[in-house]
Design a protein around this motif. Sequence first.
Motif, PDB file in Angstrom:
ATOM      1  N   THR A   1      45.435 -16.578  14.249  1.00 19.86           N
ATOM      2  CA  THR A   1      44.446 -17.487  14.726  1.00 19.86           C
ATOM      3  C   THR A   1      43.397 -16.923  14.987  1.00 19.86           C
ATOM      4  O   THR A   1      43.108 -15.662  15.119  1.00 19.86           O
ATOM      5  CB  THR A   1      45.249 -18.084  16.260  1.00 19.86           C
ATOM      6  OG1 THR A   1      45.466 -16.902  16.961  1.00 19.86           O
ATOM      7  CG2 THR A   1      46.375 -18.830  16.032  1.00 19.86           C
TER       8      THR A   1
ATOM      9  N   HIS B   1      48.024 -14.698  17.851  1.00 21.17           N
ATOM     10  CA  HIS B   1      49.131 -15.480  17.421  1.00 21.17           C
ATOM     11  C   HIS B   1      49.106 -15.725  15.862  1.00 21.17           C
ATOM     12  O   HIS B   1      47.945 -15.316  15.172  1.00 21.17           O
ATOM     13  CB  HIS B   1      49.184 -17.039  17.640  1.00 21.17           C
ATOM     14  CG  HIS B   1      48.785 -17.223  19.335  1.00 21.17           C
ATOM     15  ND1 HIS B   1      49.904 -17.227  20.381  1.00 21.17           N
ATOM     16  CD2 HIS B   1      47.879 -17.348  20.002  1.00 21.17           C
ATOM     17  CE1 HIS B   1      49.258 -17.523  21.477  1.00 21.17           C
ATOM     18  NE2 HIS B   1      48.079 -17.525  21.493  1.00 21.17           N
TER      19      HIS B   1
ATOM     20  N   TRP C   1      50.445 -17.930  12.560  1.00 20.69           N
ATOM     21  CA  TRP C   1      50.972 -19.121  12.033  1.00 20.69           C
ATOM     22  C   TRP C   1      51.746 -18.694  10.599  1.00 20.69           C
ATOM     23  O   TRP C   1      51.065 -18.150   9.726  1.00 20.69           O
ATOM     24  CB  TRP C   1      49.978 -20.238  11.222  1.00 20.69           C
ATOM     25  CG  TRP C   1      49.500 -20.941  12.687  1.00 20.69           C
ATOM     26  CD1 TRP C   1      48.532 -20.825  13.294  1.00 20.69           C
ATOM     27  CD2 TRP C   1      50.256 -22.025  13.411  1.00 20.69           C
ATOM     28  NE1 TRP C   1      48.139 -21.593  14.316  1.00 20.69           N
ATOM     29  CE2 TRP C   1      49.158 -22.406  14.502  1.00 20.69           C
ATOM     30  CE3 TRP C   1      51.289 -22.536  13.188  1.00 20.69           C
ATOM     31  CZ2 TRP C   1      49.875 -23.420  15.293  1.00 20.69           C
ATOM     32  CZ3 TRP C   1      51.712 -23.627  13.969  1.00 20.69           C
ATOM     33  CH2 TRP C   1      50.919 -23.858  15.130  1.00 20.69           C
TER      34      TRP C   1
ATOM     35  N   GLU D   1      56.289 -24.944   9.859  1.00 21.41           N
ATOM     36  CA  GLU D   1      55.352 -24.043  10.188  1.00 21.41           C
ATOM     37  C   GLU D   1      55.428 -23.429  11.575  1.00 21.41           C
ATOM     38  O   GLU D   1      55.682 -24.114  12.593  1.00 21.41           O
ATOM     39  CB  GLU D   1      54.006 -24.968  10.366  1.00 21.41           C
ATOM     40  CG  GLU D   1      52.623 -24.068  10.218  1.00 21.41           C
ATOM     41  CD  GLU D   1      52.194 -23.939   8.717  1.00 21.41           C
ATOM     42  OE1 GLU D   1      51.423 -22.760   8.303  1.00 21.41           O
ATOM     43  OE2 GLU D   1      52.821 -24.635   7.894  1.00 21.41           O
ATOM     44  N   ASP D   2      55.552 -21.975  11.438  1.00 17.58           N
ATOM     45  CA  ASP D   2      56.109 -21.429  12.710  1.00 17.58           C
ATOM     46  C   ASP D   2      54.961 -20.752  13.415  1.00 17.58           C
ATOM     47  O   ASP D   2      53.875 -20.251  12.859  1.00 17.58           O
ATOM     48  CB  ASP D   2      56.986 -19.924  12.397  1.00 17.58           C
ATOM     49  CG  ASP D   2      58.373 -20.606  11.613  1.00 17.58           C
ATOM     50  OD1 ASP D   2      58.795 -21.975  12.244  1.00 17.58           O
ATOM     51  OD2 ASP D   2      59.014 -20.067  10.796  1.00 17.58           O
ATOM     52  N   TYR D   3      54.843 -20.646  14.827  1.00 18.19           N
ATOM     53  CA  TYR D   3      53.884 -20.294  15.769  1.00 18.19           C
ATOM     54  C   TYR D   3      54.315 -19.202  16.550  1.00 18.19           C
ATOM     55  O   TYR D   3      55.166 -19.288  17.342  1.00 18.19           O
ATOM     56  CB  TYR D   3      53.415 -21.378  16.636  1.00 18.19           C
ATOM     57  CG  TYR D   3      52.224 -21.165  17.534  1.00 18.19           C
ATOM     58  CD1 TYR D   3      50.926 -20.803  17.023  1.00 18.19           C
ATOM     59  CD2 TYR D   3      52.351 -21.252  18.993  1.00 18.19           C
ATOM     60  CE1 TYR D   3      49.820 -20.537  17.841  1.00 18.19           C
ATOM     61  CE2 TYR D   3      51.181 -20.810  19.623  1.00 18.19           C
ATOM     62  CZ  TYR D   3      50.143 -20.710  19.230  1.00 18.19           C
ATOM     63  OH  TYR D   3      49.118 -20.415  20.144  1.00 18.19           O
TER      64      TYR D   3
ATOM     65  N   THR E   1      53.894 -15.763  19.075  1.00 14.87           N
ATOM     66  CA  THR E   1      52.864 -15.116  19.852  1.00 14.87           C
ATOM     67  C   THR E   1      53.277 -13.526  19.861  1.00 14.87           C
ATOM     68  O   THR E   1      54.319 -13.159  19.899  1.00 14.87           O
ATOM     69  CB  THR E   1      53.228 -15.772  21.121  1.00 14.87           C
ATOM     70  OG1 THR E   1      52.769 -17.125  21.153  1.00 14.87           O
ATOM     71  CG2 THR E   1      52.265 -14.984  22.114  1.00 14.87           C
TER      72      THR E   1
ATOM     73  N   GLY F   1      55.952 -25.125  14.980  1.00 15.37           N
ATOM     74  CA  GLY F   1      55.063 -26.090  15.505  1.00 15.37           C
ATOM     75  C   GLY F   1      54.931 -27.148  14.812  1.00 15.37           C
ATOM     76  O   GLY F   1      54.893 -28.326  15.206  1.00 15.37           O
TER      77      GLY F   1
ATOM     78  N   GLU G   1      45.639 -27.477  15.987  1.00 14.28           N
ATOM     79  CA  GLU G   1      46.663 -26.701  16.597  1.00 14.28           C
ATOM     80  C   GLU G   1      47.766 -27.396  17.424  1.00 14.28           C
ATOM     81  O   GLU G   1      48.891 -26.820  17.628  1.00 14.28           O
ATOM     82  CB  GLU G   1      45.951 -25.559  17.452  1.00 14.28           C
ATOM     83  CG  GLU G   1      45.080 -26.358  18.670  1.00 14.28           C
ATOM     84  CD  GLU G   1      44.180 -25.264  19.450  1.00 14.28           C
ATOM     85  OE1 GLU G   1      43.744 -25.579  20.536  1.00 14.28           O
ATOM     86  OE2 GLU G   1      44.336 -23.832  18.804  1.00 14.28           O
TER      87      GLU G   1
END
Length: 323
Positions: A189, A194, A196, A205-207, A209, A223, A259
């Motif tokens: 990002t 983060h 993606w 689609e994984d988010y 942190t 996500g 987002e």
Amino acid sequence: MTLKMRFLSFAVVAAIALVVAAPAGAAKTVFAKKLTRILPQGKEPVLFEGGAFGPEGNFFFANVLAKPGEPKIIKLNPATKKSEGIHTDKTGLYTSTQFDSKGNLWVTDFGGKIDKLNPDGSGFTTTYSGKLAGGADDLSFDPQGNMFVTDTAGSPWKPIGQIVRLNPQGKDPKTLMGGLASPNGISFTPDYEHLWVSEYTGQREDYLTLNKDHTAVVEAQVGMHGSPGIGHFDSNMVDSAGNIYQCVNEDGEILVWNERGELQETIRIKQNLGAPEMSATNLAIKPGTDTAYVVVGGKAGGFVYTFKALAKGFAGSNGGSME
């Protein structure tokens, strides 16, 4: 019913039909523009991967299925549309081409290697070879030059894929996260807090942190999900506004979400070349602009297409940390 009432009734029905046909905020379909053909139609389909701009403004990508002696890493001048091969070898299966902040070109080899070379093709060096079971696929850099690589092993029924973190020298691999269904695309990002990550066979689609020094995942969530049928979530990219661009291989399109997971656009490759061109695998935004470049392959040959992104790029939109 009076004539006036009849007219009002018709107007209400028409308005309702209009809303159903084109709901407010619906994602639009945009057709990418063909920039140039790189390889002609042949007996075998073309599979291009990678995509990043170098210090001099040239666009670099890989010809995955090239045979020994054929160009495996290609440089394109977008202004003149002239291209040339800068590297070939006997065994390489290159799937990503990205630049670090020092102008070095890094490539992932599906055989499990990480390689570095100069933009002219000289100085080719393997920095890592080993524990990537499914094959090194995509990579992205953080501002400190650390490298994050997807090991695209596994499936939803056997989620053994992982994300590997290497140091700026392309060494000392550490597993950042495992348990994934063939992870492929990986992009930071704009705040670099983060990642993606797309799962090729998981169609999601994984988010992720990260902690402050990017050595661990502190929170993970899904996500977005996709329903591409026989297609797969391949490489992805994020622009400066945080929009996520997901290439769908074997479906000839790119899904663009904000987002919050709201689909903004579907970018398609128009199928007017006489043979299917369904392999839209990887893309980058030219630094300083909102023009995205996508590599496209299939039975009609190998191409580079362009389209206007929803926002300008940042370093991560070029795959690495080159602006």
